[in-house]
Enzyme design. Sequence first.
Site, mmCIF file in Angstrom:
data_model
loop_
_atom_site.group_PDB
_atom_site.id
_atom_site.type_symbol
_atom_site.label_atom_id
_atom_site.label_comp_id
_atom_site.label_asym_id
_atom_site.label_seq_id
_atom_site.Cartn_x
_atom_site.Cartn_y
_atom_site.Cartn_z
ATOM 1 N N GLU A 1 -3.796 16.794 1.620
ATOM 2 C CA GLU A 1 -3.441 17.165 0.163
ATOM 3 C C GLU A 1 -2.557 16.456 -0.764
ATOM 4 O O GLU A 1 -2.847 16.080 -1.855
ATOM 5 C CB GLU A 1 -3.216 18.681 0.515
ATOM 6 C CG GLU A 1 -2.861 19.372 -0.936
ATOM 7 C CD GLU A 1 -1.692 20.429 -0.865
ATOM 8 O OE1 GLU A 1 -0.968 20.574 -1.976
ATOM 9 O OE2 GLU A 1 -1.603 21.165 -0.018
ATOM 10 N N HIS A 2 -1.459 16.146 -0.179
ATOM 11 C CA HIS A 2 -0.329 15.373 -0.770
ATOM 12 C C HIS A 2 -0.989 13.957 -1.343
ATOM 13 O O HIS A 2 -0.728 13.572 -2.403
ATOM 14 C CB HIS A 2 0.847 15.123 0.027
ATOM 15 C CG HIS A 2 1.848 16.354 0.025
ATOM 16 N ND1 HIS A 2 3.077 16.250 -0.703
ATOM 17 C CD2 HIS A 2 1.779 17.642 0.017
ATOM 18 C CE1 HIS A 2 3.712 17.416 -0.560
ATOM 19 N NE2 HIS A 2 2.833 18.270 -0.082
#
Length: 413
Positions: A49-50
């Site tokens: 996600e990051h």
Amino acid sequence: MYKTHVLDNGLTIIGEEIQHVKSISLGVWINAGSSIENKKVSGVSHFIEHMLFKGTKNRTSKDIANQIDNLGGQINAFTSKECTCYYVKLLDSHIDIGLDILSDMILNPLFDKNDIDKERLVILEELKMYEDSPEDLAYDLLTENVYAGDGLGMNIIGTTKSLYDINQEEILNYFKDYYLPNNSVISISGNFNFEEMVNKIEEKFKLWEKKEVEIEIKKAEFKNCFVTKNKDTEQVNLAMSLETISSENIEEVYALAIVNTVFGGSISSRLFQKIREEESLVYSIYSSQSLYKKCGELGIFASMSNENLEDVYNLIIEEIKVLRENYLTDKEIKETKEQLKGSYILGLESTSSRMMSIGKAMLLNNRVKTTDDILKSIDEVDKKTINRVIDKTFNLEKLGICIVGKDVEEIKF
């Protein structure tokens, strides 16, 4: 009214046209969260996600941020136990840019080794931040022990060890296994034309190739536990967990919502009124439900001075016993149904909350109820079903307890 369409590559699109607003919220949902990870790569869903914000073949991370910020929009993401979501909220006239950015992030991420090492440090700081929050720490420790040995019990962020161990190859392998069109949903809510939006989404995602994906979800065994952790805080934090129904138990989901609201889910609840308002032993106390595909838990949380801990714990246990013995009154049931319906309707005033609701439902349950269906389901909950849910949930033979605070390691109830 919701409309759906499935592209040839298996990507499901669900949308709700709301012509009287000027915004659109659009989310890309991936059917992969921390519960399907193993211990070695714990936190990889959140790590990815990051990384999707760290740049693509066409944009730098600053480009991604600037192109949305300059339009007054929002772009963000979150990882949960069961899914990951990337979303934008923009004026309807700017949604093409938001769609282009999200598709670029999903289809063209760089996963550069140097960026991975840099972001690793950022996520480690995020982990420390949550560990510095006694309430978050109590919940994480409780979940870890209640679901010991199962992915559902692992911290969404991961552990210090797993975050250092996760490398580029593992990130790429996980991404290739689960970031697939036939394992994803795009949800849209706001001022748009559904057919036109489908065409735009198809143009952006048509080269996203599908392949077989295997995700086996088993029921996580609920384990009784009593966990304490010393932490130098002004208050002691108590987290408790009771085993309850799963999200697949459609007949009883709304009954549980009623029970939870009466028990501790609002400021008019029994826990709040008894322990805060009458006894003045806490500032914060509440209950909440976490329902997964095969299991669920009802959590109870309270913060108080050390000297009040035992009294608060005993009062919570007393309220559980009273609820199990006497159930709910007709008045409580009637009022709570109106409360739930009102909260639900008010939540629909936000395009982002609507997008979240329909996207998650379609991804995890492969179905979405209309507003009228949901209101009807709340109204139709009967006392017999409510009593059955209380019997299933408020069983002290299935109880997890975690206490975080100063000098708590010797505490025994």
